[in-house]
Motif scaffolding. Structure first.
Motif, short mmCIF file in Angstrom:
data_model
loop_
_atom_site.label_atom_id
_atom_site.label_comp_id
_atom_site.label_asym_id
_atom_site.label_seq_id
_atom_site.Cartn_x
_atom_site.Cartn_y
_atom_site.Cartn_z
N PHE A 38 54.13 7.31 -49.01
CA PHE A 38 54.37 8.02 -47.80
C PHE A 38 53.35 7.63 -46.77
O PHE A 38 54.06 7.26 -45.61
N SER A 39 52.35 7.41 -47.11
CA SER A 39 51.51 6.89 -46.02
C SER A 39 50.13 6.28 -46.55
O SER A 39 49.67 6.84 -48.07
N ILE A 40 49.61 5.44 -46.19
CA ILE A 40 48.09 4.73 -46.46
C ILE A 40 47.13 5.11 -45.57
O ILE A 40 47.20 4.56 -44.22
N ASN A 41 45.93 5.49 -45.81
CA ASN A 41 44.92 5.74 -44.77
C ASN A 41 44.07 4.74 -44.77
O ASN A 41 44.56 3.56 -44.39
N ASN A 42 42.97 4.95 -45.38
CA ASN A 42 41.92 3.58 -45.42
C ASN A 42 42.46 2.58 -46.38
O ASN A 42 42.88 2.97 -47.72
N MET A 43 41.90 1.40 -46.22
CA MET A 43 42.23 0.34 -47.30
C MET A 43 40.94 -0.47 -47.29
O MET A 43 40.21 -0.57 -46.20
N GLY A 44 40.40 -0.71 -48.35
CA GLY A 44 38.95 -1.57 -48.63
C GLY A 44 38.92 -2.48 -49.41
O GLY A 44 39.96 -2.43 -50.59
N ASN A 103 41.13 -1.29 -52.59
CA ASN A 103 41.20 0.23 -52.76
C ASN A 103 41.94 0.68 -51.68
O ASN A 103 42.00 0.35 -50.45
N ALA A 104 42.64 1.58 -51.86
CA ALA A 104 43.72 2.59 -50.88
C ALA A 104 43.55 3.85 -51.13
O ALA A 104 43.80 4.34 -52.32
N ASP A 105 43.73 4.54 -50.04
CA ASP A 105 43.78 6.13 -49.78
C ASP A 105 45.25 6.38 -49.50
O ASP A 105 45.47 6.20 -48.59
N ILE A 106 46.14 6.87 -50.65
CA ILE A 106 47.41 6.97 -50.43
C ILE A 106 48.04 8.19 -50.64
O ILE A 106 47.56 8.80 -51.41
N LYS A 107 48.96 8.71 -49.83
CA LYS A 107 49.60 9.79 -49.81
C LYS A 107 51.01 9.51 -50.33
O LYS A 107 51.66 8.67 -49.77
N ARG A 108 51.44 9.93 -51.63
CA ARG A 108 52.56 9.53 -52.11
C ARG A 108 53.89 10.30 -51.40
O ARG A 108 55.05 9.88 -51.72
N ASP A 109 53.44 11.50 -50.86
CA ASP A 109 54.69 12.34 -50.38
C ASP A 109 54.14 13.33 -49.40
O ASP A 109 52.64 13.61 -49.50
#
Length: 121
Positions: A29-35, A96-102
């Motif tokens: 749904f959305s990706i915040n930080n990627m590292g 690494n990624a901080d992900i919201k799936r829905d």
């Protein structure tokens, strides 16, 4: 399911360059930080660089001025351009990624499988 896949690692001579890519795929749904992180045997995984969804970046002191992190939000992809590589940059590099799936669940942290970078003459 969400998957992060890194590519672009390999063997390079000191002073050379490599570009790593990390593609996030699946139910996103959305990706915040990627590292990008790296790890050598016997040591803890360390942060290399991180980028927010708005493009704000942060680097470890050891790579500042030599590495550049970027991302393409439309492609759910992060990049790490590595220049002036040194033997001490040799490590397995992980995305690494901080992900919201829905919209209804909190974010979760995901890791790629890692890609080996070896800097040697």
């Amino acid at each position: 399911q969400v998957q992060l896949v890194e590519s672009g690692g390999g063997l390079v001579q000191p002073g050379g360059s490599l570009r790593l890519s990390c593609v996030a795929s699946g139910s996103i749904f959305s990706i915040n930080n990627m590292g990008w992180y790296r790890q050598v045997p016997g040591k803890q995984r360390e942060l290399v660089a991180i980028i927010t969804s708005g493009g704000i970046t942060n680097y470890s002191d050891s790579v500042k001025g030599r590495f550049t992190i970027s991302r393409d939000n439309a492609k759910n992809t992060a990049y790490l351009q590595m220049s002036s590589l040194k033997p001490e940059d040799t490590a397995v590099y992980y995305c690494n990624a901080d992900i919201k799936r829905d919209p209804f669940h909190p974010r979760s942290e995901y890791w790629g499988q890692g890609t080996q970078v070896t800097v040697s003459s």
